[in-house]
Design a protein around this motif. Structure first.
Motif, PDB file in Angstrom:
ATOM      1  N   LYS A   1       1.564  11.399   2.310  1.00 29.08           N
ATOM      2  CA  LYS A   1       2.617  11.802   1.320  1.00 29.08           C
ATOM      3  C   LYS A   1       3.959  11.038   2.825  1.00 29.08           C
ATOM      4  O   LYS A   1       4.929  10.139   2.146  1.00 29.08           O
ATOM      5  N   GLU A   2       2.694  10.630   3.937  1.00 24.67           N
ATOM      6  CA  GLU A   2       3.430   9.851   5.106  1.00 24.67           C
ATOM      7  C   GLU A   2       3.117   9.301   5.524  1.00 24.67           C
ATOM      8  O   GLU A   2       3.442   8.606   6.085  1.00 24.67           O
ATOM      9  N   VAL A   3       2.353   7.775   4.878  1.00 25.46           N
ATOM     10  CA  VAL A   3       1.813   6.724   4.616  1.00 25.46           C
ATOM     11  C   VAL A   3       1.849   6.129   3.615  1.00 25.46           C
ATOM     12  O   VAL A   3       1.564   6.361   2.726  1.00 25.46           O
ATOM     13  N   ALA A   4       2.233   4.283   4.203  1.00 22.35           N
ATOM     14  CA  ALA A   4       2.456   3.924   2.782  1.00 22.35           C
ATOM     15  C   ALA A   4       1.858   2.204   3.401  1.00 22.35           C
ATOM     16  O   ALA A   4       1.692   2.164   4.434  1.00 22.35           O
ATOM     17  N   LEU A   5       1.844   1.152   2.633  1.00 24.87           N
ATOM     18  CA  LEU A   5       1.696   0.307   2.804  1.00 24.87           C
ATOM     19  C   LEU A   5       2.328  -0.589   1.964  1.00 24.87           C
ATOM     20  O   LEU A   5       2.729  -1.014   0.835  1.00 24.87           O
ATOM     21  N   HIS A   6       2.661  -1.500   2.405  1.00 27.19           N
ATOM     22  CA  HIS A   6       3.549  -3.400   2.568  1.00 27.19           C
ATOM     23  C   HIS A   6       3.119  -3.597   3.080  1.00 27.19           C
ATOM     24  O   HIS A   6       1.985  -4.284   3.728  1.00 27.19           O
ATOM     25  N   THR A   7       3.517  -5.027   1.334  1.00 35.89           N
ATOM     26  CA  THR A   7       3.247  -6.217   1.263  1.00 35.89           C
ATOM     27  C   THR A   7       3.528  -7.212   1.282  1.00 35.89           C
ATOM     28  O   THR A   7       4.663  -6.765   0.111  1.00 35.89           O
ATOM     29  N   GLN A   8       3.878  -8.530   1.301  1.00 37.59           N
ATOM     30  CA  GLN A   8       4.297  -9.586   1.632  1.00 37.59           C
ATOM     31  C   GLN A   8       2.760 -10.377   0.782  1.00 37.59           C
ATOM     32  O   GLN A   8       2.418 -11.269   1.602  1.00 37.59           O
TER      33      GLN A   8
ATOM     34  N   SER B   1       0.027 -10.892   3.007  1.00 31.26           N
ATOM     35  CA  SER B   1       0.128  -9.663   4.063  1.00 31.26           C
ATOM     36  C   SER B   1      -0.126  -8.058   4.376  1.00 31.26           C
ATOM     37  O   SER B   1       0.927  -8.542   3.568  1.00 31.26           O
ATOM     38  N   ILE B   2      -1.047  -7.710   4.373  1.00 27.57           N
ATOM     39  CA  ILE B   2      -0.439  -6.167   4.469  1.00 27.57           C
ATOM     40  C   ILE B   2      -0.377  -5.185   5.614  1.00 27.57           C
ATOM     41  O   ILE B   2      -0.929  -5.462   7.155  1.00 27.57           O
ATOM     42  N   ALA B   3       0.437  -4.484   5.460  1.00 35.25           N
ATOM     43  CA  ALA B   3       0.955  -3.567   6.921  1.00 35.25           C
ATOM     44  C   ALA B   3       0.884  -2.223   6.445  1.00 35.25           C
ATOM     45  O   ALA B   3       1.034  -1.822   5.124  1.00 35.25           O
ATOM     46  N   VAL B   4       0.573  -1.159   7.210  1.00 33.79           N
ATOM     47  CA  VAL B   4       0.665   0.244   6.899  1.00 33.79           C
ATOM     48  C   VAL B   4       1.688   0.697   7.629  1.00 33.79           C
ATOM     49  O   VAL B   4       1.728   0.853   9.438  1.00 33.79           O
ATOM     50  N   GLU B   5       2.381   1.607   7.769  1.00 37.51           N
ATOM     51  CA  GLU B   5       3.451   2.234   7.672  1.00 37.51           C
ATOM     52  C   GLU B   5       2.843   3.734   7.994  1.00 37.51           C
ATOM     53  O   GLU B   5       2.932   4.858   7.095  1.00 37.51           O
ATOM     54  N   ASN B   6       3.082   4.567   9.305  1.00 38.10           N
ATOM     55  CA  ASN B   6       2.508   5.946   9.335  1.00 38.10           C
ATOM     56  C   ASN B   6       4.307   6.314   9.381  1.00 38.10           C
ATOM     57  O   ASN B   6       4.624   6.557  10.697  1.00 38.10           O
ATOM     58  N   GLN B   7       4.689   7.360   9.295  1.00 38.73           N
ATOM     59  CA  GLN B   7       6.159   8.549   9.206  1.00 38.73           C
ATOM     60  C   GLN B   7       6.061  10.013   9.177  1.00 38.73           C
ATOM     61  O   GLN B   7       6.701  10.288  10.089  1.00 38.73           O
TER      62      GLN B   7
END
Length: 598
Positions: A518-525, A532-538
């Motif tokens: 639940k704490e990891v998400a993918l962001h896509t532009q 471009s793909i970024a990984v967010e670690n909350q």
């Protein structure tokens, strides 16, 4: 231009890095070479580690993997990659190391041979060689050594000459590669058989209480049309011709560690104004066609009076033909402009051509520059002339010297330039720049080593082709005041650029949660020419996420492999992959499946 050894000269140029070469019309050959390279990497990794998902945990393991591919780095070289802080290396990390460390050359073999040839008679006795092979490095048994030496000793004189020595080591290396390749093929065949058995096995019925395990699905699927067919989605401001215009060139290079560096700029605005910002490639030669240009973006960030760079304001992402554009209202103050290319198309060359082009030729008692070298100098002048006024100011010449020698142009050095070479309004002309290099060639009596230092540092390969530099032009239009732009020395974008790129990706749309956390998400532009793909670690712990884009079609990545594991610190965001089309005239599809790596 080149390294000056005379006191009071225009600065000195120390040795520089190698640059990257992609052959102009050899796309298929390059793809084949890349495939061979990764097959070799994977085979070596599997031979030592067993599974590409598992990491290397010691320097010895790293050395063993490299040796499987014919690379024999010294402890000093290994220490550059496995430091006292290193705890683990991923498969992607090792591929990057293999890209930088080339297989053992004949020169290195000769050096090793001479070390063992103690009495210098041109031969190594069996006993001398056996002592080395059984007591140093990756130790061998006496039986293995005897078998290896017996096979290499063609004339049976119980000692090895240089040819036999080289043949022995090369044969051993090839056998090693063959074994690792066979081992990998056996493993792949077994995995394919297991998968086929799983497919062929009838599905269990519901009454058995067992459900088939679903295959891993792509979380991201983006179908895109050919870039070449996309109409411009942005138009220039209507009255742009009446706006104040400022222009500056810049250039991307690769430093000694093959990391991207470029010019950055400080932008000063005396009053609030609208800004129209564009960036495009600078083509020094007519385009040959077929090879698409690298992508180029400029990120605009706030900067305070102490030159501390702050948050992202805007960036060039709207494409208009070869230009990337941005339109924004800005407040008065200071800003930092940081160019960026994703690395999908601008990559390190695999190796230098061994034969160098001719730079000078002797005529009577003087050395003159060859036509090919003069053409290279013309290109260098165009790149270094940042304001495009046809001459080099002291500031521009200073930035050039800092890049090629690491030394600034002090008052004494500039005085030498003023006294000996043609100037126009206090700036060095193209003729003066040529004459400076002509004088250097004569001063060193045709010794071209220092001239090559500069050529390599500016992005030329040994055939005098500019393949390790990506020049560009930045144009700024402001409607209320003149923009004052100052170019900074070549430097890495570093953490500042990484944060800006991540902020841009995150602003593009809603994130997608990674399965299993639940704490990891993918962001896509998604833009016209890049995904471009970024990984967010909350979360509060560091994580690793594998992004598998191998099912994408007509795509190239900024990573060494389409399957890449990105490490993300706690409460941070990291860029995972940039992807672009290999052929801009065809449709392209980005597919990405993610998984947490334990």
């Amino acid at each position: 231009m080149s390294r000056h050894r005379r006191s009071g000269s225009a600065g000195s140029q120390d040795s520089r890095r190698s640059s990257s070469h992609t052959a102009g019309n050899a796309k298929d050959a390059k793809t084949s070479k890349d495939a061979e390279f990764y097959t070799e990497c994977r085979a070596a990794y599997i031979a030592i580690v067993g599974n590409p998902q598992d990491g290397i945990t010691s320097k010895d393991q790293l050395a063993q993997v490299l040796q499987q591919t014919g690379r024999n780095p010294s402890q000093k070289t290994l220490g550059k990659y496995w430091t006292s802080q290193t705890k683990k290396m991923t498969y992607d990390d090792v591929c990057a190391v293999m890209r930088e460390i080339q297989p053992t050359t004949s020169e290195e073999l000769m050096k090793a041979f001479k070390k063992m040839d103690i009495n210098g008679d041109g031969f190594i006795t069996h006993n001398e060689l056996a002592k080395v092979l059984t007591q140093r490095g990756e130790k061998m048994t006496e039986e293995e050594v005897k078998s290896m030496i017996a096979e290499a000793d063609e004339d049976g004189d119980k000692k090895l000459n240089y040819k036999e020595f080289c043949q022995m080591l090369m044969n051993t290396s090839e056998k090693c590669k063959k074994k690792t390749s066979e081992r990998m093929e056996r493993k792949d065949r077994k995995q394919r058989k297991n998968r086929q058995d799983s497919i062929d096995k009838p599905l269990s019925s519901k009454k058995d209480g067992i459900s088939p395990r679903p295959a891993k699905r792509d979380t991201i699927i983006i179908n895109l049309q050919p870039v070449s067919s996309i109409a411009a989605k942005v138009t220039e401001p209507r009255n742009l011709k009446s706006w104040h215009h400022t222009q500056s060139k810049g250039c991307f290079h690769l430093d000694e560690d093959n990391l991207l560096i470029s010019h950055q700029y400080v932008l000063e605005l005396s009053t609030a104004t609208a800004l129209w910002l564009t960036v495009k490639p600078l083509h020094l030669k007519p385009e040959s066609g077929g090879k698409p240009s690298p992508d180029i973006s400029v990120y605009l960030l706030r900067q305070n009076d102490e030159a501390i760079v702050g948050e992202l304001v805007t960036y060039t992402h709207m494409k208009n033909q070869q230009k990337y554009c941005a339109h924004r209202e800005l407040k008065a103050g200071s800003y930092r402009l940081i160019p960026m290319t994703s690395g999908c198309r601008f990559k390190p060359r695999e190796k230098h051509h061994s034969t160098k082009g001719q730079l000078t030729q002797k005529e009577s008692d003087t050395y003159v520059l060859t036509k090919q070298f003069k053409n290279a100098l013309t290109d260098i002048f165009e790149i270094v002339d940042l304001d495009s006024n046809g001459t080099l100011s002291r500031d521009e010449f200073n930035l050039f010297q800092l890049h090629t020698s690491g030394e600034p142009v002090d008052d004494d050095a500039w005085e030498v330039v003023e006294e000996n070479f043609e100037l126009k309004k206090g700036e060095l002309t193209r003729k003066g720049f040529m004459d400076l290099n002509q004088m250097e060639a004569n001063d060193v009596e045709g010794d071209t080593d220092d001239l090559w230092v500069t050529l390599h540092s500016m992005g030329f390969n040994n055939r005098l082709e500019l393949d390790q530099a990506c020049p560009f032009i930045v144009d700024l239009y402001t409607d209320k005041c003149k923009a004052h732009v100052r170019a900074l020395p070549l430097q890495k974008g570093g953490v500042t650029l990484e944060k800006a790129v991540c902020a841009a990706i995150m602003s593009a749309g809603e994130p997608t949660k990674v399965k299993g956390s639940k704490e990891v998400a993918l962001h896509t532009q998604t833009t016209d020419a890049r995904v471009s793909i970024a990984v967010e670690n909350q979360g509060s712990s560091n994580i690793s996420v594998q992004l598998n884009c191998s099912r994408s079609t007509n795509c190239t990545s900024n990573r060494l492999d389409m399957m890449y594991t990105v490490n993300v610190p706690a409460r941070a965001v990291a860029v995972g992959q940039h992807l672009m089309p290999q052929d801009e005239t065809r449709d392209w599809t980005v597919k990405c499946a993610e998984s947490l790596v334990s």
